[in-house]
Design an enzyme around this catalytic site. Structure first.
Site, mmCIF file in Angstrom:
data_model
loop_
_atom_site.group_PDB
_atom_site.id
_atom_site.type_symbol
_atom_site.label_atom_id
_atom_site.label_comp_id
_atom_site.label_asym_id
_atom_site.label_seq_id
_atom_site.Cartn_x
_atom_site.Cartn_y
_atom_site.Cartn_z
ATOM 1 N N CYS A 16 -1.988 -4.869 -4.532
ATOM 2 C CA CYS A 16 -1.121 -3.979 -5.309
ATOM 3 C C CYS A 16 -1.825 -2.649 -5.590
ATOM 4 O O CYS A 16 -3.004 -2.483 -5.310
ATOM 5 C CB CYS A 16 -0.758 -4.627 -6.641
ATOM 6 N N ILE A 17 -1.079 -1.728 -6.156
ATOM 7 C CA ILE A 17 -1.607 -0.406 -6.508
ATOM 8 C C ILE A 17 -1.290 -0.146 -7.979
ATOM 9 O O ILE A 17 -0.175 -0.404 -8.428
ATOM 10 C CB ILE A 17 -0.958 0.697 -5.647
#
Length: 71
Positions: free
Chosen positions: A46-47
């Site tokens: 994820c970011i």
């Protein structure tokens, strides 16, 4: 911390009123309370996208899940 515009982000430092707010996958959190700490655990693929407005003293974080690349 020095920001790109030359502004300095205030450091609230540790204190008795510090609160941790967890930002889960797919969530967004915004706070204007200097005692809040926004945290994204287990980013993996994820970011975490963060933003801070030094004039309004409001910050936010989005925990973004990346799409599957298998199409």
């Amino acid at each position: 911390m020095q920001l790109s515009g030359g502004d300095v982000m205030p450091n609230p430092g540790p204190g008795p009123i510090a609160r941790t707010k967890s930002v889960r996958t797919g969530d967004l959190a915004v706070s204007g309370d200097p005692g809040d700490v926004l945290v994204a655990h287990g980013l993996g693929s994820c970011i975490a996208v963060t933003a801070y407005d030094p004039i309004l003293r409001v910050g936010g974080m989005a925990h973004v899940l990346c799409p599957d690349s298998r199409g």
